[in-house]
Design an enzyme around this catalytic site. Sequence first.
Site, PDB file in Angstrom:
ATOM      1  N   ASP A 132       1.035  -1.171   0.104  1.00  0.00           N
ATOM      2  CA  ASP A 132       0.033   0.009  -0.156  1.00  0.00           C
ATOM      3  C   ASP A 132       0.944   1.281  -0.134  1.00  0.00           C
ATOM      4  O   ASP A 132       1.693   1.006   0.794  1.00  0.00           O
ATOM      5  CB  ASP A 132      -0.861   0.119   1.322  1.00  0.00           C
ATOM      6  CG  ASP A 132      -2.021  -1.029   1.098  1.00  0.00           C
ATOM      7  OD1 ASP A 132      -2.235  -1.518  -0.037  1.00  0.00           O
ATOM      8  OD2 ASP A 132      -2.651  -1.171   2.023  1.00  0.00           O
ATOM      9  N   ASP A 169     -13.677  -6.282  -6.003  1.00  0.00           N
ATOM     10  CA  ASP A 169     -13.849  -6.268  -4.646  1.00  0.00           C
ATOM     11  C   ASP A 169     -15.389  -6.820  -4.315  1.00  0.00           C
ATOM     12  O   ASP A 169     -16.275  -6.180  -4.787  1.00  0.00           O
ATOM     13  CB  ASP A 169     -13.664  -4.792  -3.765  1.00  0.00           C
ATOM     14  CG  ASP A 169     -12.369  -4.417  -3.808  1.00  0.00           C
ATOM     15  OD1 ASP A 169     -11.190  -5.449  -3.756  1.00  0.00           O
ATOM     16  OD2 ASP A 169     -12.117  -3.285  -3.517  1.00  0.00           O
TER      17      ASP A 169
END
Lengths: 193, 251
Positions: free
Chosen positions: B11, B130
Amino acid sequence: MNVVIIDYGAGNIKSIQFALKRLGVDALLSSDVNIIKAADKVIFPGVGEASSAMKKLKESGLDTIIPKLQQPVLGICLGMQLMCNYSEEGKTEGLGIFNTDVKQFNNTVKVPQMGWNTISNLKSSLFDTIIDNDFMYMVHSYYAEPCDEMIATTNYQLDYASALQKDNFYGVQFHPEKSSKAGEQLLKNFLGL
Amino acid sequence: MLTKRIVPCLDIKNGRTVKGVNFVNLRDAGDPIELAKQYAEIGADELVFLDIAATLENRGTTLEMVLKVAEQVNIPFTVGGGISSVKHVDALLQSGADKVSINSSAVNNPDLINELSQKFGNQCIVVAIDAKQINGNWKVHLAGGTIPTDLDLFDWAKEVEQRGAGEILFTSMDNDGTKAGFATEALTKLSEVVNIPIIASGGAGSINHFEDAFTKGKADAALAASVFHFGEIPIPKLKQELKKQGIPVRL
């Protein structure tokens, strides 16, 4: 050493330039015929679709120059495929350097092939110190059919030609610039030809 | 034989890795380039950089990071987060990214998948999905999982394949962060409905979970973050164990 990467607007050529830089070579990106002809080594990259890449080569006249080059030339991925006779992708006539055709994988396997696969039956000094069944990174939906000029094979759906050589012309289906240490060794071997 | 891929995900915020990492021999755990090099060294097959604070303002910072990763790392990497235009994808690929991953923008503007795949080739277009189960049905969620949609996971997967996606990165929100294993049943079904590679994401907690994702789930690659960053599952050990179980991996 004067290494030129042919820049004809096809794909991610920066990665190749960076990989050569990690080996201490500052390669030049160029589409200039005279600069390409004068190079010690020529790299012919390519990512994307065959017929549009071929169109770009024709527009710049590179389609007639590349087959006449005298120095070691390394085609990578689509570059290698364009050096063959014919590709099913966009029904494209290639440069005819390698006497084989390029076909599409069928749907018995996932397409594109994406990831690390082994190279076997290695037959060229391009693979010096690279061991049989070493891994290279592959991303492609089309493959070159086995032929006399084959210097490596890989299995995916079938055994196909993952590297080719004819005289001063070399072609690899995989991406040596993304293939960790084995890929670095291959580029080093090419620079040493 | 084509091997199964192990993919650490980093990230990124303003060009730095966040969520912290606990990696031996790192001078600067926040430096994505150093971390990426370390991962390449220990046998990661590919890397994903997810820009979690993607805004117009920090786009330049991300591009700089991508350029540095491309300069120094000798394995492929994907960049995702806030990508919504052909121009932005062009800039990322020009900076040396091998693939880009699009998520919400693909749902909001599905034609973007066609445009990107026609311009750059399907091999570099990853569509991230997702999803979580609502009343037993897998529903696609947007904006980091915060916005539910009516889209069915499997219908959407088929559509993105038809539109030219080269790969699907499927994150099960039900499994993400649980360390209880990947969503193997959904993965199996995904592999049945599409013929492009699937990256499994969400739920990695043990070596067995990776094995299940590859065998039962038929995934082509498995992505994880914290179990790698904190050394809970060392990548060399993971790959050796997978090999022992007969799963093809690059060692």
